[in-house]
Scaffold this motif. Structure first.
Motif, short mmCIF file in Angstrom:
data_model
loop_
_atom_site.label_atom_id
_atom_site.label_comp_id
_atom_site.label_asym_id
_atom_site.label_seq_id
_atom_site.Cartn_x
_atom_site.Cartn_y
_atom_site.Cartn_z
N LYS A 17 0.83 -1.21 0.00
CA LYS A 17 0.00 0.00 0.00
C LYS A 17 0.87 1.27 0.00
N ASP A 20 1.46 1.64 -3.62
CA ASP A 20 0.25 2.14 -4.30
C ASP A 20 0.07 3.63 -4.07
N GLN A 21 0.26 4.07 -2.82
CA GLN A 21 0.05 5.48 -2.50
C GLN A 21 1.08 6.38 -3.17
N ASP A 24 0.00 6.63 -6.90
CA ASP A 24 -1.16 7.50 -7.12
C ASP A 24 -0.85 8.96 -6.79
N THR A 256 3.60 -1.86 -6.34
CA THR A 256 2.33 -1.33 -6.80
C THR A 256 1.48 -2.45 -7.41
N ASP A 263 -8.16 -4.10 -2.90
CA ASP A 263 -8.65 -2.87 -3.55
C ASP A 263 -10.09 -2.98 -4.04
N SER A 277 -3.67 1.52 -9.19
CA SER A 277 -2.87 2.66 -8.75
C SER A 277 -1.74 2.99 -9.73
N ARG A 286 -8.43 0.61 -14.94
CA ARG A 286 -8.92 1.42 -13.83
C ARG A 286 -10.31 2.00 -14.12
N THR A 370 -7.86 6.82 -3.06
CA THR A 370 -8.27 5.46 -3.42
C THR A 370 -7.21 4.43 -3.05
N ALA A 371 -5.99 4.86 -2.82
CA ALA A 371 -4.85 3.95 -2.77
C ALA A 371 -4.73 3.19 -1.45
N HIS A 375 -10.75 0.93 -3.41
CA HIS A 375 -11.14 1.85 -4.47
C HIS A 375 -12.65 1.92 -4.61
#
Length: 414
Positions: A17, A20-21, A24, A256, A263, A277, A286, A370-371, A375
């Protein structure tokens, strides 16, 4: 006969995560300067190091990758050298390069409405009546527990002062043979923590706080019908390995897109395999997944069915989906079967990529929230963001709006 189903979630400090963050956040920074930017950003993080790679096409945006990465890591809470991963000292390598012209030619067209899909593939959306937000219950509870743990760590640290950023939760829920939730069966929580004098003291303190502080706080925020599923006989496993001091990227490499089930729907429904992401909305992995969720949620909310899976499939460079599939698991309340519902969906929803982007405002920098913690299933809201040097009020989680219910009811005579 009743059955059990389990889903898990992870905190914003989980290494995947974190990745991912970061991805994004970089995407949002590009979009805040150039809404037409094309971005595919992947992040790798391990002890003391973050590697950012991918492809970008933008006419004028400039993003300070190092600053964005450090800001995200700091906000998550990795701010101490003893964590083995620290916002102020970790190494950062960027290998972002220009997007392939071969991909770009299929996505960018003279007429925006004829914009082709950024790739082939299939995307799924799902909804059920398990919860008020039309999400699978086990996943919804897993997210809720970790969000409350995050609130305590960031805002009320005196309640659990030993918390570190990494955590995982898992809920097992008992369902009836008619697929209705009966009770919470088992809760598993593993949370990273500071060193204790003894392992026995550590386990006693953390389990006590989880049982007497964290879980009651979470239950108090749940809707009444969901809270009633905690009947007092649930099993609890806290840090089952006994110790969780080394965590985050120092304990496990983060990538990622490795938490695509967290998610989305926690193993319910289906998943096409594409991550979200770091990808701008021209990537239907997405945008079309968000559209499929919007369709499924509105169909269930309109009373067409009690449970719904929607599949959309695309060919790269082609605007219209090559197929639209609907599965209601025998729960439909309208004549004609799932094939008829799918045909109506094609009539009611414009599923060309450009139309999806417009409907949900996906060229705005709205993806950071969302990350972590899903989502889908999130509460939609509006907020002011900075776009091209101007403040703009934009919609977040627009795919969660129930704005097509009336049209669906009219179409099906409900």
């Amino acid at each position: 006969m009743n059955y059990l189903f389990s889903s898990e979630s992870v905190s914003e400090g989980h290494p995947d995560k974190v990745a991912d963050q970061i991805s994004d956040a970089i995407l949002d920074e590009f979009l805040s300067q150039d809404p037409d930017a094309k971005v595919a950003c992947e992040t790798f993080c391990t002890a003391g190091l973050v590697v950012v790679g991918g492809e970008v096409r933008s006419e004028h945006a400039y993003v300070d990758i190092h600053a964005v990465v450090r800001d995200v890591i700091s906000r998550i809470g990795y701010t101490k050298a003893e964590y083995g991963f620290d916002a102020s000292s970790c190494g950062i390598i960027s290998t972002i390069h220009e997007q392939s012209a071969d991909i770009n030619r299929g996505v960018v067209r003279e007429s925006e409405d004829e914009q082709g899909a950024g790739d082939q593939g299939m995307m799924f959306g799902y909804a059920s009546r398990d919860t008020e937000e039309y999400m699978p219950l086990a996943l919804s509870l897993s997210h809720a527990l970790l969000r409350e743990l995050s609130v305590i760590r960031h805002e009320e640290p005196e309640l659990m002062p030993y918390l570190r950023p990494d955590a995982k939760a898992q809920f097992t829920v008992e369902f009836s043979s008619h697929h209705h939730p009966v009770r919470v069966h088992t809760i598993v929580l593993s949370t990273q923590h500071d060193e204790f004098d003894t392992e026995e003291a550590m386990h006693a303190r953390i389990e006590h706080d989880v049982r007497e502080v964290l879980i009651p706080r979470m239950i108090a925020k749940l809707p009444e019908r969901t809270a009633a599923l905690f009947k007092g006989d649930w099993l609890l496993h806290v840090n089952p390995t006994g110790k969780f001091v080394i965590g985050g990227p120092a304990g496990d490499t983060g990538l990622t897109g490795r938490k695509i089930i967290v998610d989305t729907y926690g193993g319910r429904g289906a998943h096409g395999g594409g991550a979200f992401s770091g990808k701008d909305s021209s990537k239907v992995d997405r945008s079309a997944a968000y559209a499929a969720r919007h369709i499924a949620k509105n169909l269930v909310a309109a009373g067409v069915c009690d449970e719904c899976l929607v599949q959309l499939a695309y060919a790269i460079g082609v605007a219209e989906p090559v197929s639209v599939f609907v599965e209601t698991y025998g729960s439909a309340h309208v004549p004609g079967g799932d094939g008829e519902i799918a045909a109506r969906v094609r009539e009611l929803f414009d599923l060309r990529p450009a139309a999806i982007v417009r409907r949900f405002g996906l060229k705005n920098p709205i993806f950071g929230p969302t990350a972590a913690y899903g989502h889908v299933g999130r509460k939609p809201y509006k907020a002011v963001v900075r776009v091209c040097g101007e403040d703009r009020e934009v919609q977040f989680f627009g795919w969660e709006l129930l704005d097509k219910v009336d049209d669906i009811k009219k179409a099906f005579g409900l």
